[in-house]
Design a protein around this motif. Structure first.
Motif, PDB file in Angstrom:
ATOM      1  N   GLU A   1     -22.589  37.905 -13.350  1.00  0.00           N
ATOM      2  CA  GLU A   1     -21.252  38.407 -13.702  1.00  0.00           C
ATOM      3  C   GLU A   1     -20.753  37.906 -15.057  1.00  0.00           C
ATOM      4  O   GLU A   1     -19.587  38.091 -15.405  1.00  0.00           O
ATOM      5  CB  GLU A   1     -20.256  38.018 -12.602  1.00  0.00           C
ATOM      6  CG  GLU A   1     -20.573  38.679 -11.281  1.00  0.00           C
ATOM      7  CD  GLU A   1     -19.886  38.008 -10.101  1.00  0.00           C
ATOM      8  OE1 GLU A   1     -18.761  37.532 -10.262  1.00  0.00           O
ATOM      9  OE2 GLU A   1     -20.510  37.952  -9.028  1.00  0.00           O
ATOM     10  N   MET A   2     -21.676  37.280 -15.815  1.00  0.00           N
ATOM     11  CA  MET A   2     -21.322  36.716 -17.124  1.00  0.00           C
ATOM     12  C   MET A   2     -20.549  37.676 -18.014  1.00  0.00           C
ATOM     13  O   MET A   2     -19.505  37.357 -18.565  1.00  0.00           O
ATOM     14  CB  MET A   2     -22.613  36.384 -17.896  1.00  0.00           C
ATOM     15  CG  MET A   2     -23.237  35.104 -17.551  1.00  0.00           C
ATOM     16  SD  MET A   2     -22.467  33.786 -18.432  1.00  0.00           S
ATOM     17  CE  MET A   2     -22.770  34.208 -20.116  1.00  0.00           C
ATOM     18  N   GLY A   3     -21.125  38.877 -18.188  1.00  0.00           N
ATOM     19  CA  GLY A   3     -20.542  39.870 -19.099  1.00  0.00           C
ATOM     20  C   GLY A   3     -19.099  40.164 -18.721  1.00  0.00           C
ATOM     21  O   GLY A   3     -18.213  40.209 -19.579  1.00  0.00           O
ATOM     22  N   GLU A   4     -18.891  40.333 -17.419  1.00  0.00           N
ATOM     23  CA  GLU A   4     -17.545  40.641 -16.919  1.00  0.00           C
ATOM     24  C   GLU A   4     -16.570  39.499 -17.252  1.00  0.00           C
ATOM     25  O   GLU A   4     -15.468  39.732 -17.744  1.00  0.00           O
ATOM     26  CB  GLU A   4     -17.651  40.779 -15.408  1.00  0.00           C
ATOM     27  CG  GLU A   4     -16.662  41.704 -14.777  1.00  0.00           C
ATOM     28  CD  GLU A   4     -16.993  41.847 -13.299  1.00  0.00           C
ATOM     29  OE1 GLU A   4     -16.121  41.497 -12.504  1.00  0.00           O
ATOM     30  OE2 GLU A   4     -18.147  42.252 -12.971  1.00  0.00           O
ATOM     31  N   TYR A   5     -16.985  38.269 -16.989  1.00  0.00           N
ATOM     32  CA  TYR A   5     -16.103  37.117 -17.269  1.00  0.00           C
ATOM     33  C   TYR A   5     -15.779  37.023 -18.761  1.00  0.00           C
ATOM     34  O   TYR A   5     -14.647  36.767 -19.146  1.00  0.00           O
ATOM     35  CB  TYR A   5     -16.747  35.803 -16.815  1.00  0.00           C
ATOM     36  CG  TYR A   5     -16.604  35.535 -15.337  1.00  0.00           C
ATOM     37  CD1 TYR A   5     -15.366  35.181 -14.789  1.00  0.00           C
ATOM     38  CD2 TYR A   5     -17.689  35.637 -14.481  1.00  0.00           C
ATOM     39  CE1 TYR A   5     -15.222  34.933 -13.438  1.00  0.00           C
ATOM     40  CE2 TYR A   5     -17.555  35.389 -13.117  1.00  0.00           C
ATOM     41  CZ  TYR A   5     -16.321  35.037 -12.607  1.00  0.00           C
ATOM     42  OH  TYR A   5     -16.172  34.802 -11.265  1.00  0.00           O
TER      43      TYR A   5
ATOM     44  N   ASN B   1     -25.093  44.372 -22.291  1.00  0.00           N
ATOM     45  CA  ASN B   1     -24.568  45.492 -21.492  1.00  0.00           C
ATOM     46  C   ASN B   1     -23.040  45.521 -21.511  1.00  0.00           C
ATOM     47  O   ASN B   1     -22.425  46.581 -21.402  1.00  0.00           O
ATOM     48  CB  ASN B   1     -25.039  45.403 -20.030  1.00  0.00           C
ATOM     49  CG  ASN B   1     -26.535  45.658 -19.923  1.00  0.00           C
ATOM     50  OD1 ASN B   1     -27.158  46.140 -20.872  1.00  0.00           O
ATOM     51  ND2 ASN B   1     -27.116  45.323 -18.782  1.00  0.00           N
ATOM     52  N   ALA B   2     -22.455  44.333 -21.660  1.00  0.00           N
ATOM     53  CA  ALA B   2     -20.978  44.269 -21.702  1.00  0.00           C
ATOM     54  C   ALA B   2     -20.456  44.568 -23.107  1.00  0.00           C
ATOM     55  O   ALA B   2     -19.248  44.499 -23.354  1.00  0.00           O
ATOM     56  CB  ALA B   2     -20.507  42.893 -21.237  1.00  0.00           C
ATOM     57  N   GLY B   3     -21.366  44.856 -24.050  1.00  0.00           N
ATOM     58  CA  GLY B   3     -20.943  45.296 -25.375  1.00  0.00           C
ATOM     59  C   GLY B   3     -20.931  44.218 -26.456  1.00  0.00           C
ATOM     60  O   GLY B   3     -20.460  44.466 -27.573  1.00  0.00           O
TER      61      GLY B   3
ATOM     62  N   SER C   1     -33.086  35.685 -20.950  1.00  0.00           N
ATOM     63  CA  SER C   1     -33.041  37.126 -21.199  1.00  0.00           C
ATOM     64  C   SER C   1     -32.098  37.818 -20.227  1.00  0.00           C
ATOM     65  O   SER C   1     -31.471  38.830 -20.571  1.00  0.00           O
ATOM     66  CB  SER C   1     -34.434  37.759 -21.195  1.00  0.00           C
ATOM     67  OG  SER C   1     -35.202  37.181 -20.224  1.00  0.00           O
ATOM     68  N   ARG C   2     -31.980  37.268 -19.017  1.00  0.00           N
ATOM     69  CA  ARG C   2     -31.045  37.824 -18.035  1.00  0.00           C
ATOM     70  C   ARG C   2     -29.600  37.763 -18.581  1.00  0.00           C
ATOM     71  O   ARG C   2     -28.855  38.731 -18.540  1.00  0.00           O
ATOM     72  CB  ARG C   2     -31.138  36.961 -16.776  1.00  0.00           C
ATOM     73  CG  ARG C   2     -30.938  37.730 -15.508  1.00  0.00           C
ATOM     74  CD  ARG C   2     -30.781  36.781 -14.358  1.00  0.00           C
ATOM     75  NE  ARG C   2     -32.005  36.082 -13.996  1.00  0.00           N
ATOM     76  CZ  ARG C   2     -32.047  35.184 -13.012  1.00  0.00           C
ATOM     77  NH1 ARG C   2     -30.965  34.879 -12.334  1.00  0.00           N
ATOM     78  NH2 ARG C   2     -33.175  34.582 -12.711  1.00  0.00           N
ATOM     79  N   VAL C   3     -29.259  36.587 -19.119  1.00  0.00           N
ATOM     80  CA  VAL C   3     -27.894  36.397 -19.658  1.00  0.00           C
ATOM     81  C   VAL C   3     -27.700  37.286 -20.886  1.00  0.00           C
ATOM     82  O   VAL C   3     -26.675  37.969 -21.030  1.00  0.00           O
ATOM     83  CB  VAL C   3     -27.669  34.901 -20.011  1.00  0.00           C
ATOM     84  CG1 VAL C   3     -26.379  34.707 -20.788  1.00  0.00           C
ATOM     85  CG2 VAL C   3     -27.653  34.061 -18.741  1.00  0.00           C
ATOM     86  N   GLU C   4     -28.722  37.297 -21.743  1.00  0.00           N
ATOM     87  CA  GLU C   4     -28.637  38.088 -22.980  1.00  0.00           C
ATOM     88  C   GLU C   4     -28.406  39.573 -22.642  1.00  0.00           C
ATOM     89  O   GLU C   4     -27.513  40.216 -23.200  1.00  0.00           O
ATOM     90  CB  GLU C   4     -29.954  37.913 -23.751  1.00  0.00           C
ATOM     91  CG  GLU C   4     -29.904  38.416 -25.152  1.00  0.00           C
ATOM     92  CD  GLU C   4     -31.175  38.071 -25.944  1.00  0.00           C
ATOM     93  OE1 GLU C   4     -31.950  37.179 -25.521  1.00  0.00           O
ATOM     94  OE2 GLU C   4     -31.373  38.704 -26.987  1.00  0.00           O
TER      95      GLU C   4
END
Ligand code: NAD
Ligand code: GLY
Length: 347
Positions: A23-27, A59-61, A51-54
Motif C-alpha cells: 500500500e506504499m503508493g497509496e500512503y 504505479n502511483a505516478g 522492485s516491488r516498492v519501486e
C-alpha cells in the motif's frame, strides 16, 4: 493493523501491519507536491523488496530513483552520505520530494541524515525491514553516520514524515538479526514494564510481532514526546548502549549492534547488582532472558580495551557519564559517573 501517532517537532504516524508494503503508493500519494522519490536501500534488502516498492510507487505516478549501497555498519559513513547527496542532486530532487529508507537501522540512519541536510531538509519515509529498526531506529528522528573514531558522531534530530512497518518482511531476516532486534525489545521491557517482560519470557517475539512492535513504539513515543532532543528522560533508551557501543566499535563492527547492546545490558546488570542498585534476582532475570533469546552476555574484551571509547559516548557531558542502571524489571535510573571511574562501571 495498528497506527500510533507521534507528536514531536513534527507529527507523523507509524503504521504497523502485515502486508503494508503493497500500500506504499497509496500512503505516499497523500503528501502534497511530492513528485520524485529516491529509494535508499542496501544490497541485501533491495533485491528482496526493492522492485516491488519501486513498481508500486511508479504505479502511483511517482518518478522513482534508487540508491543502493553495500550492507553493513561499515557503509554508514560520510563517504556513502556524500555519494548519496551527489546522487540526489544529480537526479534533481526538489524540496517537495522525498527519500524512502527501505532497510534496517543503517539505511534509516544514513537516509534520514541525508534527508535532514539535502537542500536543508526534505521529507523521508521509514520502511524498517529489521525488527531492530521497527522497534527503535525508525521512530524518533535520530539520524547519523559514524566517524572512524566513534558511532553516530555526525547527525541530526530530524523526524520522518511517516513510518510504514510491514512485519511480513521479517520472514527473510537472518536469525542473528532477529536476535539483535530481540535485544532492543528486551531493553524496553527492562526499562518500563514487568508485564511486557513476562510476556517476552512466555511467548517468543516472532509469535507476537504486532503486539511487540506496537508496545515498543508506544514506549518510545512517550520518551520522544517528552524529550525529543535527548537531554533528559530519552537517555533511558540508552540502557546497555554505553558498553554496547564500545564493544561494537572494538570489534570493528563484526559484533552486531543488537548483540553488543545485549552484552552491555548484561554488563550493567552485573554492575548494578554488585553496587547494590538491584537485587541478584533482577540481575539473573535480565541475563536469563537475554540467554533465552540466544544473546551473548559476557564481555568479549578486557575492560581496559573498552573504557577509552566510552569517552566519545554522547552521554558524556563534561567529566560525567550518564549511565542507565536497572533497579528492578520495569524500573531504571540515571547514574552520574565521573569519567575517571568508568572502568569500575564495566563488568
Ligand atoms: P542493518 O541495517 O545493518 O541490518 C542488518 C542486516 O540485515 C543487514 O545486512 C541488512 O542488509 C539485512 N536486512 C535488513 N532487512 C532484511 C530483511 N528483511 N531480510 C533480509 N535481510 C535484511 O542493522 P540494524 O540492526 O537494522 O540497525 C543497526 C543500526 O541502527 C546501527 O547503525 C545502530 O547504530 C542504528 N540504530 C539507530 C537508532 C536510532 O534511534 N536512530 C536506534 C537503534 C539503532
Ligand atoms: N535509540 C535511542 C534513541 O532513539 O534515543
Amino acid at each position: 493493523m495498528e497506527t500510533i501517532k507521534i507528536s514531536a517537532s513534527s507529527e507523523y504516524s507509524v503504521h504497523i501491519g502485515n502486508g503494508l508494503l503493497k500500500e506504499m503508493g497509496e500512503y505516499l500519494s497523500a503528501f502534497a507536491g511530492m513528485r520524485s522519490i529516491c529509494i535508499v536501500s542496501d544490497d541485501n534488502v533491495y533485491p528482496l523488496y526493492g522492485s516491488r516498492v519501486e513498481q508500486d510507487l511508479q504505479n502511483a505516478g511517482f518518478r522513482v530513483f534508487k540508491f543502493v549501497f553495500e550492507h553493513g555498519e561499515k557503509s554508514k559513513n560520510l563517504e556513502t552520505y556524500s555519494k548519496l547527496q551527489e546522487f540526489l542532486c544529480n537526479m534533481k530532487l526538489t524540496r517537495s520530494d522525498a527519500i524512502v529508507a527501505l532497510g534496517g537501522g543503517v539505511v534509516g540512519d544514513l537516509a534520514g541524515f541525508a534527508a535532514a541536510t539535502y537542500q536543508r531538509g526534505i521529507r523521508y519515509i521509514q520502511i524498517p525491514t529489521t525488527l531492530l529498526a521497527a522497534v527503535d531506529s525508525s521512530v524518533g528522528g535520530k539520524t547519523a553516520v559514524d566517524l572512524s573514531s566513534g558511532k553516530n558522531q555526525v547527525g541530526a534530530f530530524y523526524q520522518p514524515s511517516l513510518v510504514l512497518c510491514d512485519y511480513s518482511v521479517f520472514d527473510t531476516l537472518p536469525d542473528e538479526e532477529y536476535k539483535c532486534g530481540c535485544a532492543e525489545v528486551i531493553k524496553y521491557a527492562v526499562l518500563g514494564s514487568r508485564d511486557f517482560f513476562d510476556e517476552l519470557n512466555r511467548t517468543p517475539v516472532k509469535e507476537q510481532y504486532e503486539h511487540v512492535i506496537s508496545t515498543c513504539v508506544k514506549m518510545k513515543r512517550d520518551y520522544v514526546q517528552e524529550d525529543e532532543f535527548d537531554t533528559g528522560s530519552r537517555m533511558f533508551l540508552n540502557l546497555g548502549h554505553t558498553v554496547g557501543h564500545a564493544v561494537e566499535a572494538r570489534s570493528g563492527f563484526s559484533i552486531l549492534h543488537g548483540q553488543a547492546v545485549a552484552i552491555g545490558m548484561a554488563s550493567v546488570a552485573r554492575i548494578a547488582c554488585s553496587k547494590g542498585f538491584c537485587s541478584e534476582k533482577t540481575r539473573s532475570e535480565i541475563i536469563g532472558i537475554l540467554g533465552k533469546y540466544g544473546l551473548a552476555t559476557t564481555l568479549p574484551y578486557p575492560v581496559a580495551e573498552l573504557a577509552g571509547s566510552i569517552l566519545t559516548d554522547k552521554k558524556v557531558f563534561g567529566n560525567t557519564l550518564r549511565l542507565i542502571v536497572p533497579e528492578e524489571i520495569g524500573k531504571c535510573r540515571i547514574e552520574r559517573v565521573d569519567v575517571s571511574k568508568i572502568p569500575e562501571w564495566i563488568g
